[in-house]
Design an enzyme around this catalytic site. Structure first.
Site, PDB file in Angstrom:
ATOM      1  N   ASP A 204       0.838  -1.192   0.000  1.00 37.79           N
ATOM      2  CA  ASP A 204       0.000   0.000   0.000  1.00 37.79           C
ATOM      3  C   ASP A 204       0.878   1.249   0.000  1.00 37.79           C
ATOM      4  OD1 ASP A 204      -1.607   2.191   1.709  1.00 37.79           O
ATOM      5  OD2 ASP A 204      -3.032   0.894   0.691  1.00 37.79           O
ATOM      6  N   HIS A 267     -12.674  -3.087   4.344  1.00 38.82           N
ATOM      7  CA  HIS A 267     -13.349  -1.853   4.751  1.00 38.82           C
ATOM      8  C   HIS A 267     -14.798  -1.849   4.274  1.00 38.82           C
ATOM      9  CE1 HIS A 267      -9.518   0.843   5.153  1.00 38.82           C
ATOM     10  NE2 HIS A 267      -9.850   0.266   6.288  1.00 38.82           N
ATOM     11  N   LEU A 269     -17.714   1.341   4.649  1.00 40.10           N
ATOM     12  CA  LEU A 269     -17.607   1.486   3.205  1.00 40.10           C
ATOM     13  C   LEU A 269     -16.139   1.464   2.768  1.00 40.10           C
ATOM     14  CD1 LEU A 269     -20.101   4.435   2.638  1.00 40.10           C
ATOM     15  CD2 LEU A 269     -20.524   2.056   2.103  1.00 40.10           C
ATOM     16  N   PRO A 270     -15.873   0.902   1.580  1.00 37.89           N
ATOM     17  CA  PRO A 270     -14.502   0.934   1.066  1.00 37.89           C
ATOM     18  C   PRO A 270     -14.192   2.287   0.450  1.00 37.89           C
ATOM     19  CG  PRO A 270     -15.921  -0.154  -0.516  1.00 37.89           C
ATOM     20  CD  PRO A 270     -16.795   0.160   0.692  1.00 37.89           C
ATOM     21  N   HIS A 276     -11.113  -5.534  -2.342  1.00 39.03           N
ATOM     22  CA  HIS A 276      -9.716  -5.596  -1.934  1.00 39.03           C
ATOM     23  C   HIS A 276      -9.662  -5.845  -0.434  1.00 39.03           C
ATOM     24  CE1 HIS A 276     -11.032  -1.432  -1.491  1.00 39.03           C
ATOM     25  NE2 HIS A 276     -10.090  -1.259  -0.580  1.00 39.03           N
ATOM     26  N   VAL A 277      -8.551  -6.419   0.009  1.00 39.88           N
ATOM     27  CA  VAL A 277      -8.371  -6.810   1.408  1.00 39.88           C
ATOM     28  C   VAL A 277      -7.075  -6.198   1.925  1.00 39.88           C
ATOM     29  CG1 VAL A 277      -8.047  -8.749   3.005  1.00 39.88           C
ATOM     30  CG2 VAL A 277      -9.650  -8.965   1.075  1.00 39.88           C
TER      31      VAL A 277
END
Length: 338
Positions: A204, A267, A269-270, A276-277
């Site tokens: 990330d 997440h 809300l993402p 994705h994780v």
């Protein structure tokens, strides 16, 4: 840190979040791979318009500026620049104190003294994230805002949240660039290429890969059309199990961090709507890892095993900014029910 790739650049939003931190959401600013060659900012000049947000604790500042004002456009263009002090690299920190470091005494009293220390260039880098050109949505995203908790029922998602999201222009082309190896291919730590149950694992933006204390990677599924937790059914269990097991194995192999030292979660809300994780070091207080947003992947898998429609029916609680139109829509529905 042994066996880590050099620091590279990437643009995602983040977002974040949380990011909640500039998150991988900042990617909207570009899709090029990182490089060790000398580079220039993608604009000329930077006239600060506003400090959108700053944190003395996190050593980070978000700036809105006008750029390219010398190009003939008297109004210039908008850009967001995020400046963040990078964490100490434990294996190099002793270099700060060897030889004759440049110091400025602040005070001295008995056995205590405080100095300003001016480190050498290779130990004083500042992580710089650029969003350019920046839209009004970007400016609002990075501006400090008051938050409110809201409870979203399954019906709320289908009748309010989903239509609202579909009405927004939320580009995730940068995600497809990663999956298609058009960008950041050299940053991929692990890949399961299966088009249905596979994923890529990539560092990330919030992690500079120089130490393990704030380890942060993202698993992005190859399968398209899975927007968020709300879409998950038992059909997706093979994918989720692969991400959990193979993601932990890949991190152990590359970084020697065991699965019981990782926080693995989604997440809601993402910050962007392609499944994705998040994989973070357990001791790292990553943005968005609070109970109002993070859902542990192992628990998600167990919930789907027990109830195939769990995430279509369950009421989910999350935080939204007070100026978010979605908050107003959900609050109105909540008031009508009461």
């Amino acid at each position: 840190m042994a066996d880590t790739a050099p620091q590279l650049k990437r643009k995602r939003e983040q977002e974040a979040e949380e990011a909640e931190t500039p998150s991988t959401e900042e990617k909207e600013a570009g899709v090029g791979n990182g490089t060790s060659a000398p580079v220039r900012l993608p604009f000329s000049g930077f006239r600060v318009q506003k400090v959108l947000r700053e944190s003395a604790r996190d050593k980070i500042i978000f700036l809105h500026g006008k750029v390219n004002e010398d190009s003939g456009d008297t109004h210039g263009e908008d850009a967001v620049v995020i400046l963040e002090k990078t964490p100490f690299q434990v294996e190099h920190v002793a270099q700060l104190l060897t030889g004759s470091p440049e110091l400025k005494l602040q005070f001295s009293n008995d056995i205590y003294s405080t100095y300003n220390l001016f480190p050498p260039r290779h130990l004083s880098d500042i992580k710089t994230t650029v969003v350019y050109p920046a839209t009004e949505k970007h400016l609002q995203k990075y501006m400090r805002q008051d938050l409110r908790l809201i409870r979203e029922t399954g019906d709320d998602y289908r009748t309010i949240t989903l239509p609202y999201l579909e009405s927004q222009s939320l580009s995730i082309q940068w995600v497809y660039n990663i999956l298609d190896k058009k960008a950041e291919a050299d940053r991929i730590v692990f890949e399961n290429p299966d088009p249905s149950d596979g994923f890529v694992l990539i560092p990330d933006l919030k992690w500079n890969q120089q130490q393990l204390d704030d380890l942060y990677l993202i698993a992005i599924c190859h399968r398209r059309g899975i927007r968020s937790l709300r879409d998950l059914t038992p059909e997706h269990l093979p994918l989720l199990r692969n991400i959990l097991r193979e993601g932990q194995e890949a991190i152990l192999k590359r970084y020697q961090v065991t699965g019981d030292r990782l926080r693995v979660y989604l997440h809601y809300l993402p910050s962007y709507y392609h499944l994705h994780v998040h994989f973070t070091a357990l001791g790292f207080e990553a943005p968005g890892s609070g109970v109002e947003r993070a859902h542990l992947l192992a628990q998600v898998i167990e919930n789907l095993e027990c109830d195939p429609k769990h995430y279509q029916q369950r009421t989910l609680t999350f935080a939204l900014r007070t100026d978010d139109p979605l908050l107003q829509l959900l609050q109105k529905a909540q008031q009508e029910r009461n």
